[in-house]
Write a protein that holds these residues in place. Sequence first.
Motif, PDB file in Angstrom:
ATOM      1  N   TRP A   1       0.808  -1.210   0.000  1.00  0.00           N
ATOM      2  CA  TRP A   1       0.000   0.000   0.000  1.00  0.00           C
ATOM      3  C   TRP A   1       0.847   1.269   0.000  1.00  0.00           C
ATOM      4  CZ3 TRP A   1      -4.589   0.527  -1.713  1.00  0.00           C
ATOM      5  CH2 TRP A   1      -5.443  -0.566  -1.746  1.00  0.00           C
TER       6      TRP A   1
ATOM      7  N   ASP B   1     -11.505  -0.761  -2.729  1.00  0.00           N
ATOM      8  CA  ASP B   1     -10.718  -1.863  -3.283  1.00  0.00           C
ATOM      9  C   ASP B   1     -11.637  -3.075  -3.455  1.00  0.00           C
ATOM     10  OD1 ASP B   1      -8.869  -3.734  -4.032  1.00  0.00           O
ATOM     11  OD2 ASP B   1      -7.779  -3.772  -2.143  1.00  0.00           O
TER      12      ASP B   1
ATOM     13  N   ARG C   1     -10.522   0.432  -7.367  1.00  0.00           N
ATOM     14  CA  ARG C   1      -9.782  -0.597  -8.083  1.00  0.00           C
ATOM     15  C   ARG C   1     -10.612  -1.874  -8.075  1.00  0.00           C
ATOM     16  NH1 ARG C   1      -4.557   0.022  -6.536  1.00  0.00           N
ATOM     17  NH2 ARG C   1      -4.013  -1.900  -7.581  1.00  0.00           N
TER      18      ARG C   1
END
Length: 636
Positions: A461, A552, A584
Amino acid sequence: MLQFSSMASNRFPTYFTSLRMNKRTIFFMSFVTVLCSCSYLIGNLKLSTTTTEFRRYTSCTINATTTAAAVKTQTTLDFHPHHLADDLPHAPPAARLNRFPPCLYKFSEYTPCQDVDRSLKFDREMLVYRERHCPEKEEVLLCRIPAPYGYRQPFRWPESRDAAWYANVPHKHLTLEKAGQNWVRFKGDRFSFPGGGTMFPNGAGAYINDIGKLINLRDGSIRTAIDTGCGVASFGAYLLSRNILTMSFAPKDTHIAQVQFALERGVPALIGILASIRLPYPSRAFDMAHCSRCLIPWGQYDGLYLIEVDRILRPGGYWILSGPPINWEKRWRGWDKSREQFKAEQDKIEGVAKSLCWKKLIQKDDIAIWQKPSNHAHCKITRKIFKKPQFCQNQDPDMAWYTKMEPCLTQLPDVSNIRETSGGGPVAKWPDRLTSTPPRIISHDVGDITEEIFKTDTDLWKKRVSRYKSLDQQLAEKGRYRNLLDMNSYLGGFAAALVLDNDPVWVMNIVPVEANVNTLGVIYERGLIGTYQNWCEAMSTYPRTYDFIHGDSIFTLYKDKCEMEDILLEMDRILRPQGSVIIRDDVDLLVNAKNIADELEWETRLVDHEEGPLEREKLLIATKRYWTAADPSHNQ
């Protein structure tokens, strides 16, 4: 000769056979040749006819439309692609507006699951009507929540701690109701927040200093706190200077916009109440819990609400109470009950605290502090004395989404000796605890997540956030964003990377209730904050809460569970004008998401995964367009 004649006689049949085959081959080849020649002649004849007709047509056209101009007949070959993403058909603007039109102005502060009108249908007992009550599918609004007319970007932190634009939260009610307590003041086009509270009219800073003389607030051992009945969250706002991150919550009640003010100030907050269901946090989450005249009946219902505070307090954590009934001996005349009533109320609280095995550390003036034990080794013995509450049986202490509170004591994990801290040992002090392996992972309490997985995720990350900043200049600009949301946080790596970058932000980390592993406890052990959420429902917060939203694999998680457009409409509701989104997910899902986001009038683009275009996972980068409700003076 006889031998020769015999050999010759054997060869003649072979010779004649070969001769016959040669004649057939020659005949076949001749036939093919004639056929090809005929085909050629016929084709040539047609071409000649077509050319003649074309020349006649061209000649007529040129004579009719031109004079002496030359005609360019050479064709230029075009090798450019003709199937670009930008060439895909888009819904016309009219269609977009019809599908997700702006909501009426009366919905500018709409909180779907805390709607006042809907809440009146529910039980008043234990204030159940003020809990979450979300709309049915057919009641969900399919329109875009407008910002108030004149809405402006909030002040940047730390200026926002002390000021907010009136146009953003157009409510003066608290400036009158709490005028003598210095909650909030109004002048010109803005509100100011002197930092006062009901029990600290001289300011939260001085009040926190008084607490700091009783327990250590500066050595990093206290990092996460919860403030029940937070008002405008001045307590949490001033703790931030001591690196203590506070989850402030209060109900949506007669104190209009108190949580909304907190969020506008850049302070973490949610709409919430202690009523009949658990608070949406895991067990052993907070280092400190606080109530300053929060009006919660701590001694009622067999101590149910203190039992819930015990569940969410870490081993060795503190509970701080100021205001009635503390110091009733000196203050009772200014309050609304008799001496006897206040004494009975404090006796109840003291009795519940003892039954939870808490130790009362100190009471000085208006402040009293209790401490939860570091383990339950001794507490198990005292169950012979205290019949209530008994330890909970067959219960998941971290399950806290519409989970009913029970009057039983959440048992801490077993220890090998009485001096050991339950749950894998004490967490490291801040800031080391951000990157230290959380105790829940060390003790294997979160599925198959190992220390190696944790460290790999932390490093991953860091790289991803670095790329995000190259894609979103607003995220890269320190101070542009303050309130951030991560819709599917896993181990909190996104938030941790921002903290490691020294960005002046806070992140509300969400662990969806549909996630395969409940990791919210890990996030709190890292010194971060968050809550549970089902993204098929609205979040317990006001419109325009967040500057930036990250997701995410959120659409993969909710595929076939609810409509993508409902999730995106909720994101649009809680995102501030000109705020950004990075999602994403699988490319097919993001293409659909982009189409819906375009209909919401976001500015969108798809970009490749950081590992390159061959990865199916892509990134959707979007920015919400600035728009507001019409000027009410125009009666629109």
